[in-house]
Motif scaffolding. Sequence first.
Motif, mmCIF file in Angstrom:
data_model
loop_
_atom_site.group_PDB
_atom_site.id
_atom_site.type_symbol
_atom_site.label_atom_id
_atom_site.label_comp_id
_atom_site.label_asym_id
_atom_site.label_seq_id
_atom_site.Cartn_x
_atom_site.Cartn_y
_atom_site.Cartn_z
ATOM 1 N N PHE A 125 0.831 -1.203 0.000
ATOM 2 C CA PHE A 125 0.000 0.000 0.000
ATOM 3 C C PHE A 125 0.870 1.260 0.000
ATOM 4 O O PHE A 125 0.521 2.270 -0.607
ATOM 5 C CB PHE A 125 -0.926 0.020 1.225
ATOM 6 C CG PHE A 125 -1.883 -1.125 1.278
ATOM 7 C CD1 PHE A 125 -3.046 -1.112 0.512
ATOM 8 C CD2 PHE A 125 -1.627 -2.229 2.072
ATOM 9 C CE1 PHE A 125 -3.933 -2.174 0.555
ATOM 10 C CE2 PHE A 125 -2.505 -3.293 2.119
ATOM 11 C CZ PHE A 125 -3.661 -3.270 1.358
ATOM 12 N N GLN A 126 2.001 1.172 0.692
ATOM 13 C CA GLN A 126 2.905 2.334 0.769
ATOM 14 C C GLN A 126 3.840 2.429 -0.433
ATOM 15 O O GLN A 126 4.194 3.535 -0.857
ATOM 16 C CB GLN A 126 3.745 2.249 2.051
ATOM 17 C CG GLN A 126 2.970 2.442 3.332
ATOM 18 C CD GLN A 126 2.208 1.217 3.769
ATOM 19 O OE1 GLN A 126 2.533 0.092 3.379
ATOM 20 N NE2 GLN A 126 1.185 1.408 4.595
ATOM 21 N N ASP A 171 9.209 -5.654 -11.176
ATOM 22 C CA ASP A 171 10.443 -5.308 -11.875
ATOM 23 C C ASP A 171 10.422 -3.888 -12.432
ATOM 24 O O ASP A 171 11.293 -3.501 -13.210
ATOM 25 C CB ASP A 171 10.716 -6.301 -13.005
ATOM 26 C CG ASP A 171 9.565 -6.387 -14.005
ATOM 27 O OD1 ASP A 171 8.487 -5.832 -13.706
ATOM 28 O OD2 ASP A 171 9.751 -6.997 -15.076
ATOM 29 N N ASP A 172 9.428 -3.106 -12.024
ATOM 30 C CA ASP A 172 9.310 -1.713 -12.457
ATOM 31 C C ASP A 172 9.813 -0.818 -11.336
ATOM 32 O O ASP A 172 9.269 -0.841 -10.229
ATOM 33 C CB ASP A 172 7.843 -1.391 -12.783
ATOM 34 C CG ASP A 172 7.693 -0.003 -13.421
ATOM 35 O OD1 ASP A 172 8.659 0.790 -13.371
ATOM 36 O OD2 ASP A 172 6.604 0.280 -13.943
ATOM 37 N N PRO A 173 10.862 -0.024 -11.567
ATOM 38 C CA PRO A 173 11.406 0.808 -10.496
ATOM 39 C C PRO A 173 10.478 1.932 -10.050
ATOM 40 O O PRO A 173 10.629 2.471 -8.958
ATOM 41 C CB PRO A 173 12.700 1.371 -11.107
ATOM 42 C CG PRO A 173 12.495 1.296 -12.581
ATOM 43 C CD PRO A 173 11.637 0.092 -12.819
ATOM 44 N N ASP A 174 9.512 2.321 -10.881
ATOM 45 C CA ASP A 174 8.599 3.405 -10.513
ATOM 46 C C ASP A 174 7.161 2.904 -10.526
ATOM 47 O O ASP A 174 6.555 2.741 -11.579
ATOM 48 C CB ASP A 174 8.752 4.580 -11.479
ATOM 49 C CG ASP A 174 7.884 5.779 -11.072
ATOM 50 O OD1 ASP A 174 7.326 5.743 -9.958
ATOM 51 O OD2 ASP A 174 7.769 6.729 -11.865
ATOM 52 N N VAL A 175 6.635 2.645 -9.340
ATOM 53 C CA VAL A 175 5.248 2.176 -9.208
ATOM 54 C C VAL A 175 4.450 3.132 -8.323
ATOM 55 O O VAL A 175 3.471 2.750 -7.692
ATOM 56 C CB VAL A 175 5.198 0.745 -8.628
ATOM 57 C CG1 VAL A 175 5.801 -0.246 -9.611
ATOM 58 C CG2 VAL A 175 5.932 0.681 -7.286
ATOM 59 N N PHE A 185 0.606 3.483 -8.038
ATOM 60 C CA PHE A 185 -0.214 2.481 -7.359
ATOM 61 C C PHE A 185 -0.210 2.647 -5.840
ATOM 62 O O PHE A 185 -0.809 1.838 -5.129
ATOM 63 C CB PHE A 185 0.279 1.078 -7.721
ATOM 64 C CG PHE A 185 0.208 0.771 -9.188
ATOM 65 C CD1 PHE A 185 -0.966 0.308 -9.762
ATOM 66 C CD2 PHE A 185 1.314 0.965 -10.008
ATOM 67 C CE1 PHE A 185 -1.037 0.032 -11.116
ATOM 68 C CE2 PHE A 185 1.250 0.693 -11.365
ATOM 69 C CZ PHE A 185 0.065 0.232 -11.921
ATOM 70 N N VAL A 186 0.457 3.684 -5.349
ATOM 71 C CA VAL A 186 0.483 3.931 -3.905
ATOM 72 C C VAL A 186 -0.911 4.335 -3.429
ATOM 73 O O VAL A 186 -1.597 5.137 -4.069
ATOM 74 C CB VAL A 186 1.499 5.040 -3.562
ATOM 75 C CG1 VAL A 186 1.367 5.458 -2.105
ATOM 76 C CG2 VAL A 186 2.917 4.575 -3.863
#
Length: 199
Positions: A107-108, A118-122, A125-126
């Motif tokens: 969640f955080q 494998d995606d460094p920027d998610v 979805f926070v």
Amino acid sequence: MPAFSLCTGYTVERMYKWSRHTPRYHMLWKGATLVLISLALMLPMVLTARKYMYPVLWRMANPILPVSQYIKIHTDPTDQIFVWGFIPIYYVESGRQPASRFIFNNFQSGLIPIENYDDPDVSDFVVPGAMDTLMREIQEAQPAFIIDTRPDQRSFYGYHPISRYPVLKQYVDEAYMLDTEFHEKYPDEQVRMYKRKEK
């Protein structure tokens, strides 16, 4: 490779036709073919299973994970801990209560296991407000240990160390000190453990 496959196929076909004239060899050939096909079908499964065999056998020989054992030895039964990442089994095996309702931290971080690990920027979805709630709860609980599972790829948190989240990093830096790094001791478990500073 295509030429080799064609030659192999031609040779197999000729040998099969030859064996048909001798009943004994024909049955032997059918049996050998069945065995070879079975092995060919099983090979991918064996290679895939091999990847998971070591952890399974290791766990059979070690019923409790070293990190869990370390927590159990160095904390009191009434102490709470906080595990950053996606390995909530530490709570169960150590017998220590979580310092927050969040027993994993997708969640955080915005991480969705298998989907975007494998995606460094998610950050898209926070869950809004999730980090604020987490910080409020762990500051109130003051857990004896904070465990950063980032180096352990089993937790999918390779791109999400505690240091990536300023408010969490600041709290850890101010109230905790590095106690031990299990990635230097146990190849199957790679975590950093922070112990609350004495006041």
